[in-house]
Design a protein around this motif. Structure first.
Motif, PDB file in Angstrom:
ATOM      1  N   UNK A  54       0.881  -1.176   0.000  1.00 44.16           N
ATOM      2  CA  UNK A  54       0.000   0.000   0.000  1.00 44.16           C
ATOM      3  C   UNK A  54       0.915   1.221   0.000  1.00 44.16           C
ATOM      4  N   UNK A  55       1.206   1.706  -1.195  1.00 45.60           N
ATOM      5  CA  UNK A  55       2.233   2.732  -1.387  1.00 45.60           C
ATOM      6  C   UNK A  55       2.073   3.971  -0.533  1.00 45.60           C
ATOM      7  N   UNK A  56       0.846   4.473  -0.397  1.00 47.72           N
ATOM      8  CA  UNK A  56       0.632   5.698   0.377  1.00 47.72           C
ATOM      9  C   UNK A  56       1.018   5.498   1.847  1.00 47.72           C
ATOM     10  N   UNK A  57       0.789   4.314   2.370  1.00 48.62           N
ATOM     11  CA  UNK A  57       1.156   4.031   3.753  1.00 48.62           C
ATOM     12  C   UNK A  57       2.674   4.034   3.915  1.00 48.62           C
ATOM     13  N   UNK A  58       3.377   3.506   2.923  1.00 47.37           N
ATOM     14  CA  UNK A  58       4.840   3.529   2.970  1.00 47.37           C
ATOM     15  C   UNK A  58       5.386   4.942   2.963  1.00 47.37           C
TER      16      UNK A  58
END
Length: 117
Positions: A64-68
């Protein structure tokens, strides 16, 4: 660029997970070191929890790119606070270097993860 993000995220997650353990467990040596910087034992546990959550966020952020991006950004801000605390306490450059390196690596990871979105 994705490979660099994965490698940095995993390495940072390991570093922050490892750094969180003595803070969360209340190790006397860690408490004494942070006390010298003006950090209370209660806040030490908060810092440890934030580091552990950030490490988990980096790993989940691989899917989940945004969380990273959020995790890496928050860890960079946490390390900016750590560097400021070391400077305020007039700590040695050697003791401040670890926080500074983690700050830079977290910021680079956030930038790479953001670019990969």
């Amino acid at each position: 660029m994705f490979i660099a993000t994965v490698v940095l995220s995993v390495l940072l997650a390991l570093a922050f997970a490892g750094a969180s353990v003595p803070k969360l467990s209340g190790k006397d040596a860690m408490a004494a070191q942070l006390h010298n910087l003006g950090v209370s034992a209660r806040f030490m546990r908060v810092i440890g929890a934030l580091e552990a959550l950030g490490a988990a966020g980096l790993i989940v952020g691989l899917w989940i790119g945004a969380l990273g991006v959020a995790a890496a950004t928050c860890l960079a801000l946490l390390m900016a606070g750590a560097v400021a605390t070391h400077i305020k306490a007039r700590d040695t450059a050697k003791n401040t270097a670890g926080s500074l390196v983690l700050l830079v690596l977290s910021a680079v990871t956030a930038a790479l993860a953001l670019a990969a979105l």
